[in-house]
Design an enzyme around this catalytic site. Structure first.
Site, PDB file in Angstrom:
ATOM      1  N   GLU A 119      58.178  19.382 -30.794  1.00 41.57           N
ATOM      2  CA  GLU A 119      56.997  19.346 -29.924  1.00 41.57           C
ATOM      3  C   GLU A 119      55.951  18.395 -30.479  1.00 41.57           C
ATOM      4  OE1 GLU A 119      55.432  23.334 -29.864  1.00 41.57           O
ATOM      5  OE2 GLU A 119      57.466  24.152 -29.839  1.00 41.57           O
ATOM      6  N   LYS A 121      52.189  17.695 -31.942  1.00 41.98           N
ATOM      7  CA  LYS A 121      51.183  18.472 -32.664  1.00 41.98           C
ATOM      8  C   LYS A 121      49.818  18.050 -32.124  1.00 41.98           C
ATOM      9  CE  LYS A 121      49.816  20.195 -37.134  1.00 41.98           C
ATOM     10  NZ  LYS A 121      48.375  19.920 -37.146  1.00 41.98           N
ATOM     11  N   ASP A 123      45.868  17.890 -31.412  1.00 38.06           N
ATOM     12  CA  ASP A 123      44.762  17.878 -32.357  1.00 38.06           C
ATOM     13  C   ASP A 123      43.539  18.500 -31.698  1.00 38.06           C
ATOM     14  OD1 ASP A 123      43.693  17.440 -34.778  1.00 38.06           O
ATOM     15  OD2 ASP A 123      43.459  15.279 -34.559  1.00 38.06           O
ATOM     16  N   TYR A 228      47.229  23.261 -24.110  1.00 35.78           N
ATOM     17  CA  TYR A 228      48.692  23.320 -24.121  1.00 35.78           C
ATOM     18  C   TYR A 228      49.145  24.522 -24.927  1.00 35.78           C
ATOM     19  CZ  TYR A 228      49.706  18.753 -22.082  1.00 35.78           C
ATOM     20  OH  TYR A 228      49.835  17.691 -21.233  1.00 35.78           O
ATOM     21  N   LYS A 319      53.770  14.503 -39.974  1.00 40.25           N
ATOM     22  CA  LYS A 319      52.563  13.722 -39.654  1.00 40.25           C
ATOM     23  C   LYS A 319      52.829  12.292 -39.198  1.00 40.25           C
ATOM     24  CE  LYS A 319      48.957  16.289 -41.128  1.00 40.25           C
ATOM     25  NZ  LYS A 319      47.576  16.285 -40.696  1.00 40.25           N
ATOM     26  N   CYS A 413      20.254 -15.571 -28.204  1.00 38.10           N
ATOM     27  CA  CYS A 413      21.703 -15.396 -28.199  1.00 38.10           C
ATOM     28  C   CYS A 413      22.335 -16.198 -29.339  1.00 38.10           C
ATOM     29  CB  CYS A 413      22.262 -15.852 -26.857  1.00 38.10           C
ATOM     30  SG  CYS A 413      24.059 -15.891 -26.818  1.00 38.10           S
ATOM     31  N   CYS A 416      24.459 -19.194 -27.519  1.00 38.10           N
ATOM     32  CA  CYS A 416      23.867 -20.297 -26.750  1.00 38.10           C
ATOM     33  C   CYS A 416      22.374 -20.471 -26.978  1.00 38.10           C
ATOM     34  CB  CYS A 416      24.148 -20.120 -25.261  1.00 38.10           C
ATOM     35  SG  CYS A 416      23.188 -18.795 -24.521  1.00 38.10           S
ATOM     36  N   CYS A 431      22.199 -11.442 -23.211  1.00 40.16           N
ATOM     37  CA  CYS A 431      21.859 -12.860 -23.255  1.00 40.16           C
ATOM     38  C   CYS A 431      21.508 -13.270 -21.835  1.00 40.16           C
ATOM     39  CB  CYS A 431      23.066 -13.656 -23.770  1.00 40.16           C
ATOM     40  SG  CYS A 431      23.008 -15.399 -23.321  1.00 40.16           S
ATOM     41  N   CYS A 437      26.036 -19.826 -21.114  1.00 38.76           N
ATOM     42  CA  CYS A 437      26.416 -19.320 -22.437  1.00 38.76           C
ATOM     43  C   CYS A 437      27.934 -19.420 -22.611  1.00 38.76           C
ATOM     44  CB  CYS A 437      25.955 -17.867 -22.575  1.00 38.76           C
ATOM     45  SG  CYS A 437      26.519 -17.084 -24.091  1.00 38.76           S
TER      46      CYS A 437
HETATM   47  S1  IVH Z   1      52.997  26.295 -34.096  1.00 42.24           S
HETATM   48  C1  IVH Z   1      53.710  29.820 -36.702  1.00 42.24           C
HETATM   49  N1  IVH Z   1      52.969  24.177 -32.560  1.00 42.24           N
HETATM   50  O1  IVH Z   1      48.650  23.062 -35.872  1.00 42.24           O
HETATM   51  C2  IVH Z   1      53.487  28.511 -36.113  1.00 42.24           C
HETATM   52  N2  IVH Z   1      51.078  24.575 -33.928  1.00 42.24           N
HETATM   53  O2  IVH Z   1      48.986  24.768 -38.839  1.00 42.24           O
HETATM   54  C3  IVH Z   1      52.155  28.401 -35.494  1.00 42.24           C
HETATM   55  N3  IVH Z   1      49.271  22.928 -33.630  1.00 42.24           N
HETATM   56  O3  IVH Z   1      46.143  24.993 -36.128  1.00 42.24           O
HETATM   57  C4  IVH Z   1      51.751  27.054 -35.076  1.00 42.24           C
HETATM   58  N4  IVH Z   1      50.291  21.715 -32.115  1.00 42.24           N
HETATM   59  O4  IVH Z   1      46.877  25.081 -33.721  1.00 42.24           O
HETATM   60  C5  IVH Z   1      52.293  24.889 -33.478  1.00 42.24           C
HETATM   61  N5  IVH Z   1      53.091  22.357 -31.103  1.00 42.24           N
HETATM   62  C6  IVH Z   1      52.416  23.078 -32.025  1.00 42.24           C
HETATM   63  C7  IVH Z   1      51.132  22.722 -32.445  1.00 42.24           C
HETATM   64  C8  IVH Z   1      50.484  23.488 -33.423  1.00 42.24           C
HETATM   65  C9  IVH Z   1      49.184  21.862 -32.825  1.00 42.24           C
HETATM   66  C10 IVH Z   1      48.216  23.346 -34.587  1.00 42.24           C
HETATM   67  C11 IVH Z   1      47.923  24.808 -34.587  1.00 42.24           C
HETATM   68  C12 IVH Z   1      47.526  25.109 -36.007  1.00 42.24           C
HETATM   69  C13 IVH Z   1      48.171  24.011 -36.772  1.00 42.24           C
HETATM   70  C14 IVH Z   1      49.328  24.565 -37.550  1.00 42.24           C
END
Ligand code: IVH
Length: 678
Positions: A119, A121, A123, A228, A319, A413, A416, A431, A437
């Site tokens: 999936e 991750k 932010d 999500y 990451k 400017c 020019c 400007c 210009c």
């Molecule tokens: S699973 C037991 N899936 O990342 C597993 N976490 O340290 C629980 N996060 O703050 C987390 N996308 O909010 C999971 N697809 C995803 C995620 C996700 C973002 C965040 C989560 C948590 C941190 C995990």
């Protein structure tokens, strides 16, 4: 033990505590995450080498964050865990995780690959949504994992989160996921702040997290958040599917958004491939991600793997390069844009951020620059996310060596020499040189030649610099009188490239009215307005002669835009430019309504109404897809409506559709319709 190691560990602890407080409690970090992580890892390394230095209060020994006084604490029935992070951003990270899982499951080398659910991750801020008999009763933040905060009031304002689940909801289900802010919503918010001369926000994540944890729900009003789901907390009376991917599908069927970029993949190769594919997609996503997450797909295997302290053994975060970094501000230069706007641009010590090396970043305007208190010589935080222009979001607090002067906008400017003016009460310095210009001329030509305008292939920055600096072009129409000889005589210009450019210029002459209007670069006339104008007036002369009142009749044209168009065409030299371009052979179909000349589209003549929240498509995205296919999106249901597309929380529009016998589609139905029609 060396005293230097002890000193360093103590210093690191103090720093980490300070930054953790800024980050978790105040939602106002001073340094980028990557820098925090670096300090954290340095402390971990020292403690690993000198176990006698380990103290129970070390930031490495507990989950950070605490419950704020104002919000009501909520104890999580099932702790909200975090996941281990694989910091190696190469595919090796995926290989290492798969090897660990196989080892812990004691799988023989010849056992088939493990199935994973991969999936994105997201932010943002982790939120648990508790539904009793299908009704949202509680929304809580993670807090320290054991106890979070009740943020139900604010979360209820997030349109994407259903207040009632669809279908046969169990007596109790807690759906966990991430509340976040899309990049376009974030940019719009900051744009509004800038127009008002207000304080801008640092990044989408802090804005989302800050808004949700505010005591006053009014602060949510101007911030559009999204959500999500990625997992579950406590459930009762529900036969959870046997896999994580099945669970996500079930959550999506309840009407809660689940991102579509999830895949079940096999083994380390499948994970590495996913990591790489999403890396290529990252900039194009409408929201920030800081990595991907891999989870063992079979719930039975997850149970066998269990947990180490607070982290599941069956999941890992892998990451990507950070989207924020620290670097030194070496200087501030002024850039002059197409409309003459002067933008202070930061000249940076080159730094790798968001996957590329950045050495220039925008500082937006002088007021914002002052508010951020950024000065040459400072260590600053640069953010580069998606295709948004890199920007300096602030300075890292710390002593300055010596006196550094405050930045001032020049009075003339830098390109020019014309006077620099600022509208009364306005934010922007401009400007006043217009097309006199060189900078404005260059930008005007680049805009004119752009892909969405006249689409002149091969006419890029470098060439435009040469043409303008060499005095070969002063006005747009002169582009068409350049000719092969003049072009081929330019430095570094091969005969073949010159010929290609002449051909591209020739090809660009056949265009549409909408493209031509957009290409002229009239202030406030973007692509959409240009299309609306073309559709409404059908011919250039009628646009040029339209009064402000007539312009106001055009779809979505307000007083500011109308006045800007009027002012543009009141200038004799602009009318002359149009005439000369037409004389050069630029033409478009008669009565060109921007759509009329295009190939017949699959949804032409169809009217659709959107209602409720679709599981993966935003309303804007759905609207865009429908319009791209020639359809119209209307605001209310009538007998003329061809389809109603309904998502979660669909209300009276859905009832009306049923009453009138209008065909109702869900998101899958809409996609099928678009695909079938295409
Ligand atoms: S699973 C037991 N899936 O990342 C597993 N976490 O340290 C629980 N996060 O703050 C987390 N996308 O909010 C999971 N697809 C995803 C995620 C996700 C973002 C965040 C989560 C948590 C941190 C995990």
């Amino acid at each position: 033990m060396t005293s230097t190691a002890a000193d360093r560990a103590a210093a690191l602890r103090a720093q980490l505590q300070h930054h953790a407080h800024r980050y978790y409690v105040l939602d106002a970090p001073e340094i980028p995450d990557a820098e925090y992580d670096r300090l954290f890892r340095e402390l971990q390394a020292i403690e690993a080498e000198h176990p006698e230095l380990l103290a129970p209060d070390s930031p490495t020994q507990r989950v950070l964050g605490r419950v704020l006084d104002g919000l009501v604490p909520v104890r999580h029935a099932v702790p909200m865990l975090s996941i281990r992070t694989e910091t190696d951003t190469t595919p090796a990270g995926a290989v290492a995780f798969d090897a660990r899982v196989r080892r812990e499951l004691e799988l023989p080398a010849d056992a088939p690959p493990v199935d994973y659910c991969a999936e994105l991750k997201f932010d943002g801020l982790a939120i648990g949504l508790r539904y009793e008999n299908g009704v949202l009763v509680l929304a809580a933040t993670r807090g320290d994992g054991e106890t979070g905060e009740d943020v139900t009031q604010n979360v209820r304002t997030i349109g994407q989160i259903p207040l009632r689940l669809l279908g046969d909801a169990p007596p109790l289900v807690e759906i966990r996921g991430e509340a976040y802010m899309r990049r376009d919503d974030f940019e719009r918010l900051n744009e509004r702040q800038r127009e008002r001369g207000g304080k801008t926000f640092v990044n989408p994540r802090n804005t989302a997290a800050g808004a949700i944890r505010q005591l006053d729900p009014k602060t949510m009003a101007d911030k559009r958040l999204s959500f999500y789901a990625y997992g579950l907390g406590e459930t009762r009376g529900w036969a959870q599917p046997a896999t994580h991917s099945g669970t996500l599908d079930a959550i999506a069927a309840f009407g809660v958004p689940v991102n579509a970029e999830r895949r079940v993949v096999q083994g380390a190769d499948g994970l590495a491939e996913f990591h790489q594919r999403i890396a290529g997609l990252r900039d194009a996503l409408p929201f920030d991600i800081d990595g991907v997450v891999y989870k063992v797909n079979a719930i039975a295997l997850q149970k066998r793997l269990g947990f180490v302290t607070r982290e599941p053994r069956w999941a890992v975060a892998h990451k990507y390069p950070a989207q924020e970094q620290m670097t030194r501000l070496n200087g501030i230069e002024i850039q002059v844009g197409r409309t003459g706007k002067l933008t202070p641009v930061a000249k940076l010590e080159p730094v790798f951020v968001g996957g590329t090396t950045v050495s220039n970043a925008t500082l937006h305007n002088v007021f914002e620059l002052r508010r951020k208190g950024v000065r040459v010589g400072d260590t600053v935080i640069v953010r580069r996310a998606g295709d948004v222009i890199p920007e300096v979001v602030g300075r890292v607090p710390g002593p300055r060596d010596g006196y550094v002067s405050n930045f001032r906008m020049p009075r003339s400017c830098p390109v020019c020499g014309s006077a620099v003016v600022r509208e009364r009460g306005g934010i922007d310095h401009r400007c006043s040189g217009g097309l006199f210009c060189g900078a404005q001329r260059k930008q005007a030509i680049l805009h004119f030649a752009g892909r969405r305008a006249m689409d002149i292939e091969g006419l890029g920055d470098k060439l435009v610099d040469q043409l303008v600096d060499g005095g070969l072009i002063r006005t747009l129409p002169e582009l068409y009188t350049l000719g092969l000889a003049k072009l081929a005589a330019l430095e570094r210009m091969a005969e073949k490239s010159a010929a290609n450019l002449v051909a591209a210029l020739d090809k660009s002459k056949q265009t549409t009215l909408a493209r031509f209007l957009y290409a002229l670069g009239i202030r406030h006339v973007g692509e959409t307005t240009a299309k609306d104008l073309a559709r409404h007036f059908g011919g250039i002369d009628r646009v040029m002669d339209a009064s402000v009142e007539q312009l106001l009749d055009v779809n979505d044209v307000g007083p500011v835009v109308a006045q800007s168009i009027r002012t543009f065409f009141e200038q004799p030299h602009n009318r002359e430019v149009v005439e000369q371009l037409r004389a050069a052979g630029i033409h478009w179909p008669e009565h060109d309504g921007a759509v009329a000349d295009a190939a017949p589209k699959p949804l032409t003549g169809k009217t659709l109404v959107l209602t409720g929240t679709l599981p993966t498509l935003s309303r804007d995205a759905a609207k865009e897809m429908i319009e791209a296919a020639g359809g119209k999106v209307a605001g209310s249901v009538s007998k003329k409506t061809d389809y109603v597309v309904a998502g979660a929380e669909a209300g009276s529009k859905l009832d009306k559709a049923r009453e009138l016998g209008v065909t109702v589609l869900d998101e899958a139905g809409l996609l099928a319709l678009l695909a079938a029609a295409a």
